[in-house]
Write a protein that holds these residues in place. Structure first.
Motif, PDB file in Angstrom:
ATOM      1  N   SER A 123      67.506  35.862  41.784  1.00 39.25           N
ATOM      2  CA  SER A 123      66.192  36.491  41.610  1.00 39.25           C
ATOM      3  C   SER A 123      66.291  37.748  40.750  1.00 39.25           C
ATOM      4  CB  SER A 123      65.580  36.842  42.963  1.00 39.25           C
ATOM      5  OG  SER A 123      65.172  35.685  43.648  1.00 39.25           O
ATOM      6  N   ASN A 127      64.755  37.945  36.967  1.00 39.84           N
ATOM      7  CA  ASN A 127      63.718  38.958  36.766  1.00 39.84           C
ATOM      8  C   ASN A 127      64.080  39.893  35.617  1.00 39.84           C
ATOM      9  OD1 ASN A 127      61.251  40.439  37.673  1.00 39.84           O
ATOM     10  ND2 ASN A 127      62.745  42.047  38.084  1.00 39.84           N
ATOM     11  N   LYS A 132      63.016  31.619  34.093  1.00 39.17           N
ATOM     12  CA  LYS A 132      62.832  30.763  35.266  1.00 39.17           C
ATOM     13  C   LYS A 132      64.038  29.840  35.371  1.00 39.17           C
ATOM     14  CE  LYS A 132      57.777  30.738  35.000  1.00 39.17           C
ATOM     15  NZ  LYS A 132      56.549  29.896  34.962  1.00 39.17           N
ATOM     16  N   LYS A 154      61.253  31.769  46.613  1.00 38.05           N
ATOM     17  CA  LYS A 154      61.618  32.660  45.521  1.00 38.05           C
ATOM     18  C   LYS A 154      60.745  32.395  44.298  1.00 38.05           C
ATOM     19  CE  LYS A 154      65.354  34.635  47.377  1.00 38.05           C
ATOM     20  NZ  LYS A 154      65.375  36.052  47.773  1.00 38.05           N
ATOM     21  N   LYS A 155      60.285  33.470  43.691  1.00 34.80           N
ATOM     22  CA  LYS A 155      59.457  33.361  42.495  1.00 34.80           C
ATOM     23  C   LYS A 155      60.276  32.837  41.324  1.00 34.80           C
ATOM     24  CE  LYS A 155      56.584  36.216  39.438  1.00 34.80           C
ATOM     25  NZ  LYS A 155      56.202  37.600  39.077  1.00 34.80           N
ATOM     26  N   ASP A 156      59.690  31.927  40.572  1.00 31.97           N
ATOM     27  CA  ASP A 156      60.290  31.400  39.338  1.00 31.97           C
ATOM     28  C   ASP A 156      61.565  30.598  39.566  1.00 31.97           C
ATOM     29  OD1 ASP A 156      58.252  32.590  37.870  1.00 31.97           O
ATOM     30  OD2 ASP A 156      59.379  34.451  37.602  1.00 31.97           O
ATOM     31  N   ASN A 158      62.852  26.827  41.435  1.00 33.76           N
ATOM     32  CA  ASN A 158      62.724  25.609  42.239  1.00 33.76           C
ATOM     33  C   ASN A 158      64.129  25.195  42.670  1.00 33.76           C
ATOM     34  OD1 ASN A 158      59.813  25.032  41.910  1.00 33.76           O
ATOM     35  ND2 ASN A 158      60.357  24.735  39.762  1.00 33.76           N
ATOM     36  N   ASP A 181      58.189  25.078  51.939  1.00 29.87           N
ATOM     37  CA  ASP A 181      57.869  25.882  50.748  1.00 29.87           C
ATOM     38  C   ASP A 181      57.742  24.975  49.523  1.00 29.87           C
ATOM     39  OD1 ASP A 181      58.590  29.116  51.331  1.00 29.87           O
ATOM     40  OD2 ASP A 181      59.407  27.651  52.742  1.00 29.87           O
ATOM     41  N   ASN A 183      58.573  25.271  46.541  1.00 30.62           N
ATOM     42  CA  ASN A 183      59.651  25.235  45.539  1.00 30.62           C
ATOM     43  C   ASN A 183      60.889  24.502  46.032  1.00 30.62           C
ATOM     44  OD1 ASN A 183      60.423  27.270  47.412  1.00 30.62           O
ATOM     45  ND2 ASN A 183      61.656  28.301  45.855  1.00 30.62           N
TER      46      ASN A 183
END
Length: 464
Positions: A123, A127, A132, A154-156, A158, A181, A183
């Motif tokens: 992450s 970031n 991604k 978690k963002k961005d 899978n 979730d 992702n």
């Protein structure tokens, strides 16, 4: 600190590049260009540090492209999810036997040590780079659930996890497939763990596909997994020798199938931690025992056992050790890996075998011996071993002497293997609350054939 591939065609990588690449683009595994050496004074300086501070210090030897304040936050966040402040309790059984409980994370398996860290690490790096990623991994049980708990939400990112359909424990399956979730994608392959691992490695070797779908690796082929595991060798060593002003040599007994867990111990030893030998414990899938004892690294059929996380034949991390066995000669290593891919076997004799046996002792434990060890240890100490740790304790008993210190690594909570425990001692181990909470939840997974193309197609369709 720069990193390179065991096969010699990828080098000068930063730590962050190493994490994102996972498997090297030349098909090799990534390792540090040089293993840092820690002298006696520095080892003694580390002795009394809490786990998180120790991790910051040990990882700091290998990471120079992440500011220390950011690395500290990643580490603190990663181990705040554990159910004990000390992260890894070390239990003494009188005299010179200790067990390091490395299973107190969210999924109650040692894989949490590395995968909680890796989830936060990914992450942070993504970031920073504005990127991604799609994580692809294979599991024999514990890696998958630990990875999912490390990356869910978690963002961005899978995450696609392959497991052998019907060949993981019921609790391991629940831990993976009850996570809802958006992702998280569970794929049940009609085959063995080795089949799952082969599919993943083949997809990563398709560099065009890997690049197009921004694939990243969470299996122990990712160096950061090994790095996180090095820390607990130092920590459990310190806790087991804390009454000794010197630095005595010890034996570590490690249940392992994929060679990642014990390779971390090999690196710790090369760094200067006083490890006399590493005791490698296997179950009836004993390819690594044959490798160490007889120089015979040849595939045979996978046997289902009470310790499914070790139901493996191809140990993907062995390549890292072979690189050092061949004196860091990438040319020889590459030829040997080609030979293995062609013949499904390698042979080691003479000085090579002597060198292997100077690093390792190995003992294989049968299913019946596993149950007997769980029973005997419970009757003696009122302590329940999970089946994997039972293999480690059985290995200790085969080489035990009263003059040395023995540290066994307990890799999973016994409640994850209830059937085996009940067969061994007639009672159910107490379930942690996190396991109780997932019982009865709906499961979400997709069954696919043992096919590289089917998995590729699933990834394509999912991401489109």
């Amino acid at each position: 600190m720069k990193y390179k591939s065991t096969r010699g065609k990828v080098n000068q990588l930063s730590f962050s590049e190493t994490v994102l690449m996972g498997l090297a683009d030349d098909g090799g595994l990534i390792i540090p260009e040089k293993i840092p050496q820690i002298g006696k004074e520095d080892i003694l300086r580390l002795r009394d540090l809490p786990y998180k501070e120790l991790a910051l210090n040990i990882m700091g030897y290998f990471i120079d492209d992440i500011p220390q304040s950011d690395l500290k936050k990643i580490i603190d966040d990663s181990y705040s999810t554990f159910d004990t402040e000390e992260v890894i309790p070390v239990v003494s059984f009188g005299g010179n036997l200790f067990i390091g409980e490395i299973f107190h994370g969210p999924t109650h398996a040692f894989k949490d040590i590395a995968l909680q860290f890796l989830g936060n690490l990914f992450s942070f790096i993504l970031n920073q780079k504005g990127q991604k990623m799609n994580i692809l991994g294979a599991t024999s049980g514990d890696t998958g659930s630990a990875a999912i708990y490390g990356f869910k939400g978690k963002k961005d990112i899978n995450i696609f996890i392959l497991h052998p359909h019907g060949k993981v424990s019921p609790v391991q399956e629940l831990q993976m497939t009850t996570v809802d979730d958006k992702n998280v994608f569970n794929i049940a392959i009609e085959g063995t763990f080795d089949d799952c691992q082969f599919i993943v490695k083949s997809i990563f070797n398709d560099l065009e596909f890997k690049k197009r779908y921004s694939l990243g690796a969470i299996n122990s082929i990712n160096w950061s997994r090994v790095l996180a595991q090095i820390v607990y060798y130092f920590y459990t060593y310190f806790k087991s020798t804390k009454d000794n002003n010197e630095l005595p040599e010890v034996y570590f007994a490690v249940p392992t199938g994929n060679f990642g867990n014990i390779f971390a111990g090999f690196v710790a030893r090369k760094m200067g931690l006083p490890i006399k030998k590493l005791i490698l414990a296997t179950n009836e899938n004993n390819i690594l025992t044959r490798f160490i004892n007889n120089g015979d690294y040849s595939l045979s059929k996978v046997v289902e056992t009470y310790s499914p996380s070790m139901d493996i034949q191809i140990a993907s991390n062995l390549e890292r050790y072979l690189y050092f066995l061949y004196n860091e000669d990438s040319g020889i290593l590459s030829e040997k890996m080609k030979e293995f891919e062609k013949n499904r076997s390698l042979s080691f004799q003479g000085n090579e075998l002597k060198k292997i046996q100077s690093d390792f002792i190995s003992v294989s434990t049968s299913n019946d011996q596993t149950l007997k060890m769980i029973k005997d240890f419970y009757e003696k100490y009122s302590y329940i071993l999970d089946p994997h740790t039972a293999c480690a304790i059985n290995a200790v008993e085969n080489v035990y002497n009263s003059d040395d210190i023995f540290i066994a690594l307990a890799t999973a909570h016994p409640a994850k293997f209830e059937d085996a425990i009940v067969k061994a001692i007639g009672i159910k181990p107490e379930e942690p609350s996190r396991i109780k909470q997932i019982k009865g939840k709906p499961k979400k997974f997709t069954i696919l054939k043992n096919s590289i193309e089917d998995v590729k197609r699933f990834i394509q369709e999912t991401l489109s």
